[in-house]
Design a protein around this motif. Structure first.
Motif, PDB file in Angstrom:
ATOM      1  N   VAL A  33      15.807  59.439  81.519  1.00 16.72           N
ATOM      2  CA  VAL A  33      14.513  59.972  81.972  1.00 16.72           C
ATOM      3  C   VAL A  33      13.976  60.987  80.968  1.00 16.72           C
ATOM      4  CG1 VAL A  33      13.438  61.450  83.738  1.00 16.72           C
ATOM      5  CG2 VAL A  33      14.824  59.493  84.419  1.00 16.72           C
ATOM      6  N   SER A  34      14.867  61.735  80.342  1.00 18.00           N
ATOM      7  CA  SER A  34      14.458  62.699  79.324  1.00 18.00           C
ATOM      8  C   SER A  34      13.743  61.995  78.166  1.00 18.00           C
ATOM      9  CB  SER A  34      15.690  63.450  78.801  1.00 18.00           C
ATOM     10  OG  SER A  34      15.382  64.211  77.655  1.00 18.00           O
ATOM     11  N   ILE A  35      14.273  60.847  77.747  1.00 16.33           N
ATOM     12  CA  ILE A  35      13.627  60.071  76.683  1.00 16.33           C
ATOM     13  C   ILE A  35      12.300  59.500  77.173  1.00 16.33           C
ATOM     14  CG2 ILE A  35      13.857  58.031  75.193  1.00 16.33           C
ATOM     15  CD1 ILE A  35      16.945  58.553  75.348  1.00 16.33           C
ATOM     16  N   LEU A  36      12.306  58.970  78.389  1.00 16.91           N
ATOM     17  CA  LEU A  36      11.077  58.445  78.984  1.00 16.91           C
ATOM     18  C   LEU A  36       9.970  59.500  78.985  1.00 16.91           C
ATOM     19  CD1 LEU A  36       9.370  56.473  80.712  1.00 16.91           C
ATOM     20  CD2 LEU A  36      10.677  57.239  82.709  1.00 16.91           C
ATOM     21  N   ALA A  37      10.340  60.742  79.277  1.00 13.14           N
ATOM     22  CA  ALA A  37       9.352  61.825  79.371  1.00 13.14           C
ATOM     23  C   ALA A  37       8.744  62.196  78.023  1.00 13.14           C
ATOM     24  CB  ALA A  37       9.987  63.054  80.015  1.00 13.14           C
ATOM     25  N   GLN A  38       9.352  61.713  76.930  1.00 11.62           N
ATOM     26  CA  GLN A  38       8.826  62.036  75.598  1.00 11.62           C
ATOM     27  C   GLN A  38       7.741  61.067  75.137  1.00 11.62           C
ATOM     28  OE1 GLN A  38      10.041  65.000  74.602  1.00 11.62           O
ATOM     29  NE2 GLN A  38      11.329  64.766  76.435  1.00 11.62           N
ATOM     30  N   GLN A  46       3.756  63.590  84.013  1.00  5.96           N
ATOM     31  CA  GLN A  46       3.701  64.889  84.701  1.00  5.96           C
ATOM     32  C   GLN A  46       4.217  64.777  86.118  1.00  5.96           C
ATOM     33  OE1 GLN A  46      -0.250  66.579  84.250  1.00  5.96           O
ATOM     34  NE2 GLN A  46      -0.224  66.276  82.033  1.00  5.96           N
ATOM     35  N   GLU A  47       3.864  63.699  86.805  1.00  2.00           N
ATOM     36  CA  GLU A  47       4.372  63.464  88.155  1.00  2.00           C
ATOM     37  C   GLU A  47       5.889  63.302  88.140  1.00  2.00           C
ATOM     38  OE1 GLU A  47       2.799  60.463  91.457  1.00  2.00           O
ATOM     39  OE2 GLU A  47       4.203  59.470  90.068  1.00  2.00           O
ATOM     40  N   LEU A  48       6.386  62.532  87.163  1.00  2.00           N
ATOM     41  CA  LEU A  48       7.832  62.325  87.022  1.00  2.00           C
ATOM     42  C   LEU A  48       8.553  63.653  86.840  1.00  2.00           C
ATOM     43  CD1 LEU A  48      10.302  60.395  86.463  1.00  2.00           C
ATOM     44  CD2 LEU A  48       9.650  60.534  84.047  1.00  2.00           C
ATOM     45  N   GLN A  50       7.580  66.616  87.732  1.00  2.00           N
ATOM     46  CA  GLN A  50       7.479  67.449  88.933  1.00  2.00           C
ATOM     47  C   GLN A  50       8.510  67.046  89.981  1.00  2.00           C
ATOM     48  OE1 GLN A  50       3.379  67.037  90.116  1.00  2.00           O
ATOM     49  NE2 GLN A  50       2.617  68.409  88.516  1.00  2.00           N
ATOM     50  N   VAL A  51       8.777  65.738  90.082  1.00  2.00           N
ATOM     51  CA  VAL A  51       9.719  65.250  91.107  1.00  2.00           C
ATOM     52  C   VAL A  51      11.163  65.322  90.612  1.00  2.00           C
ATOM     53  CG1 VAL A  51      10.384  63.284  92.543  1.00  2.00           C
ATOM     54  CG2 VAL A  51       7.956  63.761  92.115  1.00  2.00           C
ATOM     55  N   VAL A  52      11.397  64.770  89.429  1.00  2.00           N
ATOM     56  CA  VAL A  52      12.751  64.799  88.858  1.00  2.00           C
ATOM     57  C   VAL A  52      12.832  66.037  87.973  1.00  2.00           C
ATOM     58  CG1 VAL A  52      14.483  63.535  87.531  1.00  2.00           C
ATOM     59  CG2 VAL A  52      12.789  62.282  88.878  1.00  2.00           C
ATOM     60  N   LYS A  53      13.158  67.140  88.577  1.00  2.00           N
ATOM     61  CA  LYS A  53      13.130  68.416  87.858  1.00  2.00           C
ATOM     62  C   LYS A  53      14.311  68.498  86.889  1.00  2.00           C
ATOM     63  CE  LYS A  53      10.788  70.906  91.574  1.00  2.00           C
ATOM     64  NZ  LYS A  53      10.520  69.732  92.427  1.00  2.00           N
ATOM     65  N   PHE A  54      14.003  68.709  85.609  1.00  2.00           N
ATOM     66  CA  PHE A  54      15.081  68.899  84.638  1.00  2.00           C
ATOM     67  C   PHE A  54      14.567  69.740  83.480  1.00  2.00           C
ATOM     68  CE2 PHE A  54      12.805  65.113  83.383  1.00  2.00           C
ATOM     69  CZ  PHE A  54      12.748  65.168  81.995  1.00  2.00           C
ATOM     70  N   ASP A  55      15.472  70.520  82.932  1.00  2.00           N
ATOM     71  CA  ASP A  55      15.196  71.354  81.765  1.00  2.00           C
ATOM     72  C   ASP A  55      15.702  70.583  80.550  1.00  2.00           C
ATOM     73  OD1 ASP A  55      15.716  73.180  79.595  1.00  2.00           O
ATOM     74  OD2 ASP A  55      15.409  74.823  80.998  1.00  2.00           O
ATOM     75  N   LYS A 242      14.322  52.201  91.394  1.00  2.00           N
ATOM     76  CA  LYS A 242      12.855  52.268  91.524  1.00  2.00           C
ATOM     77  C   LYS A 242      12.425  52.658  92.932  1.00  2.00           C
ATOM     78  CE  LYS A 242       8.670  49.398  91.201  1.00  2.00           C
ATOM     79  NZ  LYS A 242       8.130  48.066  90.782  1.00  2.00           N
ATOM     80  N   SER A 243      12.942  51.975  93.942  1.00  2.00           N
ATOM     81  CA  SER A 243      12.500  52.223  95.316  1.00  2.00           C
ATOM     82  C   SER A 243      12.868  53.628  95.777  1.00  2.00           C
ATOM     83  CB  SER A 243      13.093  51.184  96.270  1.00  2.00           C
ATOM     84  OG  SER A 243      14.506  51.237  96.254  1.00  2.00           O
ATOM     85  N   ILE A 244      14.020  54.121  95.316  1.00  2.00           N
ATOM     86  CA  ILE A 244      14.445  55.476  95.696  1.00  2.00           C
ATOM     87  C   ILE A 244      13.542  56.516  95.051  1.00  2.00           C
ATOM     88  CG2 ILE A 244      16.310  57.163  95.430  1.00  2.00           C
ATOM     89  CD1 ILE A 244      18.232  54.752  95.763  1.00  2.00           C
ATOM     90  N   LEU A 245      13.199  56.312  93.781  1.00  2.00           N
ATOM     91  CA  LEU A 245      12.297  57.245  93.106  1.00  2.00           C
ATOM     92  C   LEU A 245      10.906  57.214  93.741  1.00  2.00           C
ATOM     93  CD1 LEU A 245      13.401  56.610  89.434  1.00  2.00           C
ATOM     94  CD2 LEU A 245      13.736  58.708  90.740  1.00  2.00           C
ATOM     95  N   GLN A 246      10.458  56.041  94.161  1.00  2.00           N
ATOM     96  CA  GLN A 246       9.172  55.951  94.848  1.00  2.00           C
ATOM     97  C   GLN A 246       9.207  56.718  96.167  1.00  2.00           C
ATOM     98  OE1 GLN A 246       8.837  51.621  94.759  1.00  2.00           O
ATOM     99  NE2 GLN A 246       7.120  51.757  93.324  1.00  2.00           N
ATOM    100  N   GLU A 247      10.338  56.636  96.877  1.00  2.00           N
ATOM    101  CA  GLU A 247      10.513  57.413  98.108  1.00  2.00           C
ATOM    102  C   GLU A 247      10.395  58.912  97.835  1.00  2.00           C
ATOM    103  OE1 GLU A 247      13.768  56.995 100.999  1.00  2.00           O
ATOM    104  OE2 GLU A 247      14.023  54.979 100.184  1.00  2.00           O
ATOM    105  N   LEU A 248      10.928  59.331  96.699  1.00  2.00           N
ATOM    106  CA  LEU A 248      10.910  60.754  96.339  1.00  2.00           C
ATOM    107  C   LEU A 248       9.535  61.219  95.857  1.00  2.00           C
ATOM    108  CD1 LEU A 248      14.347  60.954  94.470  1.00  2.00           C
ATOM    109  CD2 LEU A 248      13.786  62.054  96.659  1.00  2.00           C
ATOM    110  N   GLY A 249       8.661  60.260  95.521  1.00  2.00           N
ATOM    111  CA  GLY A 249       7.312  60.627  95.099  1.00  2.00           C
ATOM    112  C   GLY A 249       6.963  60.257  93.668  1.00  2.00           C
ATOM    113  N   VAL A 250       7.865  59.528  92.985  1.00  2.00           N
ATOM    114  CA  VAL A 250       7.565  59.051  91.631  1.00  2.00           C
ATOM    115  C   VAL A 250       6.910  57.681  91.765  1.00  2.00           C
ATOM    116  CG1 VAL A 250       8.511  58.405  89.380  1.00  2.00           C
ATOM    117  CG2 VAL A 250       9.540  60.287  90.667  1.00  2.00           C
ATOM    118  N   LYS A 251       5.625  57.610  91.512  1.00  2.00           N
ATOM    119  CA  LYS A 251       4.898  56.362  91.728  1.00  2.00           C
ATOM    120  C   LYS A 251       4.144  55.876  90.486  1.00  2.00           C
ATOM    121  CE  LYS A 251       4.250  57.556  96.618  1.00  2.00           C
ATOM    122  NZ  LYS A 251       5.317  56.697  97.156  1.00  2.00           N
TER     123      LYS A 251
END
Length: 332
Positions: A33-38, A46-48, A50-55, A242-251
């Protein structure tokens, strides 16, 4: 809680690991996910975040520490059909921050061989067809080491495991000094390895669904004489996240990501797959995990011994420097 512990807790609940045996690696998930965010900073990323919080800085530091452990490895890569459209700036960032250069996506065999090579052949296949795959981000973890205090094979015996249903399992047994913790919520024992800073924590919670993983990791462990009895375990599983992340709010990432500046196109994440393997026996533990972010085509000993007998559902955690790299649930 540290970010990997927090992610382990969230996904433990969402994956209903108290209802079925299985493994999940916050390490390979967050690294992918860190690579995806780049690849972009649009509203989907930004939505990702906010939901999957990581430093990200803390995560890369943790990965560097694990990379320096001679018994463990964590690596990443990206394969893309549009290799010629990837910007030189993105290529440079991947090499400097993640130690890889994206490669051209050619075949499923190419992807699977990479997964197998970086998991000691424990995860030989992640995909069987790439016809609908435009780009794939991969992160892979592998660990193998012997316990500092091995179990004697001649003491291993068959006994009843009181899980969701009663079953016969092979139990390893020994009595020795171990780090031990007992609270109202759980009883736990920590085992060290011979050549690694990794540790394995076995925890029997009062209620499997209410276990607090960060509390277990940071419990007040004290060295005590423990009569230890743990079943040999081998788990292999596949998670579609995918479905679990969508449940958490990553859409939004599953609709489109504007990656024009980095990858030269608009993409959508089709699925995030994680495959895990863990084998704990008398000698020690071997564990492996691969997470793949799959993009579809462009889309818009004198004292009385404490007793730890894991013949009921329990959790085992692979922990590196107080951070969970893999959570394993054994309920059957």
């Amino acid at each position: 809680p540290k970010q990997m512990n927090q992610n382990a807790q969230t996904m433990y609940g969402k994956l209903r690991m108290h209802q079925q045996s299985g493994s999940y690696s916050p390490l390979t998930f967050l690294y992918a996910v860190s690579i995806l965010a780049q690849i972009s900073n649009d509203s989907s990323i930004q939505e990702l975040r906010q939901v999957v919080k990581f430093d990200n800085k803390q995560l890369l530091c943790q990965v560097a520490n694990i990379t320096n452990d001679k018994q463990a490895s964590i690596v990443a890569n990206m394969f893309s059909r549009r290799i010629g459209q990837i910007s030189s700036a993105f290529m440079s960032q991947m090499m400097s921050d993640y130690n890889f250069t994206p490669e051209a996506l050619i075949s499923a065999q190419q992807v699977n061989q990479w997964c197998s090579r970086h998991t000691n052949n424990k995860i030989p296949e992640l995909v069987n067809d790439i016809s609908d795959i435009e780009t794939i981000i991969l992160s892979a973890f592998h660990f193998r080491d012997e316990f500092e205090k091995k179990f004697q094979k001649e003491l291993t015996h068959e006994d009843i495991f009181h899980g969701l249903t009663k079953s016969q399992k092979q139990f390893m047994a020994q009595t020795d000094l171990f780090d031990f913790a007992k609270t109202k919520q759980f009883t736990a024992v920590k085992m060290s390895f011979r050549d690694s800073k990794m540790q394995q924590i076995f925890a029997i919670p009062t209620k499997m669904e209410e276990i607090d993983i960060d509390e277990v990791v940071n419990a007040n462990f004290q060295r005590k004489k423990v009569e230890l009895k743990i079943p040999k375990t081998k788990i292999e599983n596949t998670l579609r996240l995918k479905s679990i992340l969508q449940e958490l709010g990553v859409k939004k990432i599953f609709v489109n990501i504007n990656a024009q500046e980095s990858l030269g196109s608009v993409l959508q994440v089709g699925e995030i797959i994680q495959k895990n393997f863990i084998d704990t026996n008398e000698e020690g533990t071997e564990a492996a995990s691969v997470t793949g972010v799959i993009f579809g085509k462009s889309a818009a000993l004198a004292e009385e011994a404490e007793v730890f007998i894991a013949n009921v559902p329990f959790v085992s955690l692979l922990v590196y420097d107080q951070q969970v790299v893999m959570v394993n649930s054994i309920v059957e």
